[in-house]
Design a protein around this motif. Structure first.
Motif, PDB file in Angstrom:
ATOM      1  N   PRO A  58       3.869  -3.761   6.223  1.00  0.00           N
ATOM      2  CA  PRO A  58       5.085  -4.359   6.821  1.00  0.00           C
ATOM      3  C   PRO A  58       4.820  -5.626   7.624  1.00  0.00           C
ATOM      4  O   PRO A  58       5.636  -6.553   7.606  1.00  0.00           O
ATOM      5  N   SER A  59       3.701  -5.714   8.339  1.00  0.00           N
ATOM      6  CA  SER A  59       3.422  -6.909   9.144  1.00  0.00           C
ATOM      7  C   SER A  59       2.739  -8.015   8.343  1.00  0.00           C
ATOM      8  O   SER A  59       2.468  -9.086   8.881  1.00  0.00           O
ATOM      9  N   LYS A  60       2.474  -7.755   7.061  1.00  0.00           N
ATOM     10  CA  LYS A  60       1.824  -8.722   6.172  1.00  0.00           C
ATOM     11  C   LYS A  60       0.466  -9.174   6.702  1.00  0.00           C
ATOM     12  O   LYS A  60       0.090 -10.333   6.617  1.00  0.00           O
ATOM     13  N   THR A  61      -0.265  -8.197   7.242  1.00  0.00           N
ATOM     14  CA  THR A  61      -1.627  -8.464   7.713  1.00  0.00           C
ATOM     15  C   THR A  61      -2.678  -7.820   6.818  1.00  0.00           C
ATOM     16  O   THR A  61      -3.854  -8.143   6.908  1.00  0.00           O
ATOM     17  N   LEU A  62      -2.239  -6.885   5.940  1.00  0.00           N
ATOM     18  CA  LEU A  62      -3.151  -6.202   5.028  1.00  0.00           C
ATOM     19  C   LEU A  62      -2.536  -6.143   3.639  1.00  0.00           C
ATOM     20  O   LEU A  62      -1.313  -6.041   3.489  1.00  0.00           O
ATOM     21  N   LEU A  63      -3.397  -6.198   2.628  1.00  0.00           N
ATOM     22  CA  LEU A  63      -2.968  -6.097   1.236  1.00  0.00           C
ATOM     23  C   LEU A  63      -3.727  -4.961   0.574  1.00  0.00           C
ATOM     24  O   LEU A  63      -4.955  -4.874   0.683  1.00  0.00           O
ATOM     25  N   ALA A  64      -3.003  -4.089  -0.128  1.00  0.00           N
ATOM     26  CA  ALA A  64      -3.617  -2.965  -0.837  1.00  0.00           C
ATOM     27  C   ALA A  64      -3.467  -3.164  -2.339  1.00  0.00           C
ATOM     28  O   ALA A  64      -2.394  -3.528  -2.822  1.00  0.00           O
ATOM     29  N   THR A  65      -4.544  -2.917  -3.080  1.00  0.00           N
ATOM     30  CA  THR A  65      -4.525  -3.053  -4.542  1.00  0.00           C
ATOM     31  C   THR A  65      -5.689  -2.236  -5.101  1.00  0.00           C
ATOM     32  O   THR A  65      -6.293  -1.426  -4.398  1.00  0.00           O
ATOM     33  N   GLY A  66      -5.999  -2.444  -6.382  1.00  0.00           N
ATOM     34  CA  GLY A  66      -7.099  -1.734  -6.992  1.00  0.00           C
ATOM     35  C   GLY A  66      -8.411  -2.485  -6.843  1.00  0.00           C
ATOM     36  O   GLY A  66      -8.432  -3.696  -6.600  1.00  0.00           O
TER      37      GLY A  66
END
Length: 468
Positions: A164-172
């Motif tokens: 939500p705060s656009k400080t972390l990105l999750a992916t594979g």
């Protein structure tokens, strides 16, 4: 590689303009009385009113140039915004983006006003600049231990999600069974979930808070991961020789098995998830045609499982907090689920796109955007319970009238590898439209990013376009 800082910051409301004051002069009379002129008495001047433009053109122009504050009057703003959302699709124009020879874009998210991060079938994570089409590849994180020799080829990156705060990105990760977390805006690797996690490909990711992320896998499980950047920061050091970042290796805080249907217990593969922040609930769709719902608090607590009316190729899921409504995309339908307390209604609509399926879905306000496997985007109005329609202008003096035909945006041809052996077979069917596997809006600037590739899995190609 450091993407630009997002420009979607909270804007301050501008102070209301003062009403223009009439200029004073020695001949002016006291307030409330008529001024005396050579032509005789004149009526008292009324104070000038602030001019407020309420047209859609001014609303969109204000958004385009980043005007401060909200357009129009506060009481009118909601109605105008809803009208703009309905009107926007017919104003959009496509500009194709060149992505080279990558294969099929499966996932995308806006990083800022001009950069979109994407994941592909060929296991490439990259950032594309929508203004210049420049592509920057992001190194994937590797498992601590190499995969077994008998491991089947990877499926690529099917999910990307920002917290939500656009400080972390999750992916594979490089191994599609692992969950990779990057720090924003620098895209430095933070940690990799490769310990005691999933045993098969990750197809779905969503954040339940700024530090808790959930992943859904083909192994029929949901993984709940707790990410604390401050804890990991001490283990993120720069290698003195190679100059490469070292990231932490983590395990899930919880692994939840998805209920298995008695008729097809081996096909409970999790295909999509969606989290409701308002209701603190997590929904998931599995390939056996079921929708499952959990209460997401300290742990996942299952609430219900529903057999979907259309259960073939249920590959996408989205949720609208304002309407408390889930939407599931299948081979030829979109099913709407209202699962509030006392409600368990399921409605559906037919996409009528030649059985090529619904490949991507998104909600905004009361409009749901449908990306199909036939290279087109459809727009469904939940309130009116119908698709947006094409309009025709009979004369210059009349208003456009609906034609009864569904309005659709047809996407471009993209790139297709003509050397594939399968082209000899599929080429007999003429032009091959691109399946639109992903789309995402940048609403502050009224832009839509759309991407995908050829529907047949054996064909290699890609499509990406910016609609603005």
């Amino acid at each position: 590689m450091a993407p630009q800082q997002t420009g979607n910051k909270k804007r301050e409301e501008p102070a209301p303009q003062e009403a223009a004051e009439g200029s004073s002069s020695p001949s002016s009379s006291s307030p409330g009385s008529a001024a005396v002129h050579a032509d005789g008495p004149q009526p008292p001047k009324k104070p000038k009113r602030m001019v407020v433009r309420l047209s859609l053109v001014n609303y969109l122009k204000g958004r385009e140039v980043g005007a401060q504050g909200r357009a129009g009057l506060s009481g009118f703003d909601g109605e105008l915004c809803g009208f703009a959302v309905r009107k926007l699709p017919e104003l959009l124009r496509e500009r194709e983006l060149s992505l080279g020879t990558i294969d099929k874009v499966f996932a995308s998210q806006w990083l800022n006003a001009r950069q979109v991060v994407c994941g592909t079938k060929c296991n490439t994570l990259f950032v594309v600049d929508v203004q210049s089409s420049h592509v920057t590849r992001i190194p994937l994180m590797r498992d601590r231990r190499p995969p077994p020799a008998h491991t089947q080829p990877g499926c690529g990156i099917h999910a990307i999600h920002l917290n939500p705060s656009k400080t972390l990105l999750a992916t594979g990760g490089e191994n599609p069974n692992s969950l990779a977390i990057y720090r924003l805006p620098t895209l430095d690797p933070l940690c990799l979930g490769d310990r005691h996690g999933h045993k098969d490909w990750i197809f779905a990711i969503d954040w339940m808070s700024d530090t808790v992320v959930v992943s859904g896998s083909r192994d029929g499980t949901l993984g709940v991961w707790k990410i604390d950047p401050d804890v990991f920061r001490s283990s993120i050091v720069w290698h003195s020789d190679a100059g490469l970042p070292v990231y932490a290796h983590i395990r899930p805080a919880e692994v939840e098995d998805v209920p298995r249907a008695g008729t097809n217990p081996g096909n409970c593969k999790v295909r999509a998830v969606a989290f409701s922040a308002k209701r603190q609930e997590l929904g998931a769709v599995t390939m056996d045609g079921y929708f499952h719902l959990w209460k997401a608090q300290n742990t996942l607590s299952r609430l219900l499982s529903i057999r979907l009316p259309y259960c073939r190729e249920n590959v996408c899921l989205t949720y609208c907090d304002e309407l408390s409504l889930y939407a599931v995309g299948s081979q030829s339908h979109v099913s709407f689920l209202d699962l509030r307390q006392g409600h368990q209604s399921v409605r559906h609509l037919c996409s009528r796109e030649g059985g090529t399926g619904v490949r991507s879905l998104s909600f905004y306000e009361h409009i749901i955007t449908v990306g199909t496997g036939h290279g087109s985007l459809l727009f469904y109005d939940i309130r009116a319970q119908k698709f947006l329609e094409e309009k025709v202008l009979d004369s210059q003096h009349s208003s456009p009238r609906p034609t009864g035909r569904r309005f659709r945006l047809i996407c471009g041809r993209g790139w297709l590898n003509q050397d594939d052996l399968q082209m000899n077979y599929f080429g007999a069917f003429g032009d091959l439209p691109n399946a639109l596997y992903t789309h995402c809006y940048n609403w502050p600037e009224m832009k839509l990013f759309v991407a995908g590739g050829p529907l047949p899995s054996s064909l290699r190609g890609n499509y990406a376009g910016l609609w603005s």
